[in-house]
Scaffold this motif. Structure first.
Motif, short mmCIF file in Angstrom:
data_model
loop_
_atom_site.label_atom_id
_atom_site.label_comp_id
_atom_site.label_asym_id
_atom_site.label_seq_id
_atom_site.Cartn_x
_atom_site.Cartn_y
_atom_site.Cartn_z
N GLY A 196 0.81 -1.21 0.00
CA GLY A 196 0.00 0.00 0.00
C GLY A 196 0.85 1.27 0.00
N ILE A 197 2.04 1.19 0.54
CA ILE A 197 2.92 2.36 0.58
C ILE A 197 3.35 2.76 -0.83
N LEU A 198 3.40 1.79 -1.75
CA LEU A 198 3.75 2.11 -3.13
C LEU A 198 2.70 3.01 -3.79
N ARG A 199 1.48 2.94 -3.31
CA ARG A 199 0.40 3.73 -3.89
C ARG A 199 0.15 5.03 -3.15
N ILE A 200 0.95 5.33 -2.15
CA ILE A 200 0.71 6.53 -1.34
C ILE A 200 1.00 7.78 -2.16
N GLN A 201 0.15 8.77 -2.00
CA GLN A 201 0.32 10.05 -2.66
C GLN A 201 0.29 11.13 -1.58
N VAL A 202 1.31 11.93 -1.55
CA VAL A 202 1.39 13.00 -0.56
C VAL A 202 0.63 14.21 -1.10
N GLU A 203 -0.30 14.72 -0.32
CA GLU A 203 -1.08 15.89 -0.71
C GLU A 203 -0.67 17.05 0.18
N SER A 204 -0.19 18.10 -0.44
CA SER A 204 0.24 19.25 0.34
C SER A 204 -0.58 20.50 0.05
#
Length: 161
Positions: free
Chosen positions: A50-58
């Motif tokens: 699941g970490i591979l699909r993480i997207q950081v939103e800033s």
């Protein structure tokens, strides 16, 4: 039996139950150490995918506003018309006469003429009129303008009265 004795018996039953459960887990791990290590690593790898699909939103707006809310729709409307940054331009008028007052009817009429020229302009490439690019408080509302000419509703006849 008192309330204190009941609490002790509840605590004792919980302790005994936890002792049995973790004792059984300990026996399984002790009897099958390789299988336990492999299963644990496999579980962590699957969950870690699941970490591979993480997207950081800033983006501030994306983090704090629901995309179904009225405030989000209003922001989208504004951004579609003006971009993410609003631009406001100002013109400062000065007279060449010796008294230098811009509040005479003749000077204000000249400023109104300049205002009408600006409002009447359009982009030759896109054929965008002033009405399509001006700032508005709401959809289809009037163009915003901060000018002393607003006292006369940008009307030369009212200015000349």
């Amino acid at each position: 039996m008192t309330t204190n004795d009941e609490e002790i018996s509840k605590q004792e039953r919980l302790r005994m139950w936890l002792s049995r459960v973790f004792g059984k887990i300990g026996l399984v791990v002790a009897r099958h150490p390789i299988r336990t290590i492999v299963c644990t690593c496999f579980i962590f790898l699957i969950v870690g995918l699941g970490i591979l699909r993480i997207q950081v939103e800033s983006g501030y707006n994306d983090l704090w506003y629901s995309q179904e809310s009225q405030s989000w729709r209003s922001m989208e409307f504004t951004n579609d018309r003006f971009g993410s940054v609003h631009r406001f331009e100002s013109i400062i008028i000065e007279t060449a006469t010796d008294k230098g007052s811009v509040l005479t009817r003749d000077v204000l009429a000249d400023v109104l003429y300049l205002h009408d020229k600006i409002v009447g302009t359009y982009n030759a490439e896109d054929k965008e009129l002033w009405e399509s690019v001006c700032a508005r408080s709401w959809d289809k509302g009037p163009c915003e303008s901060t000018s002393i000419l607003n006292v006369w509703n940008n009307d030369e006849e009212k200015l000349r009265e």
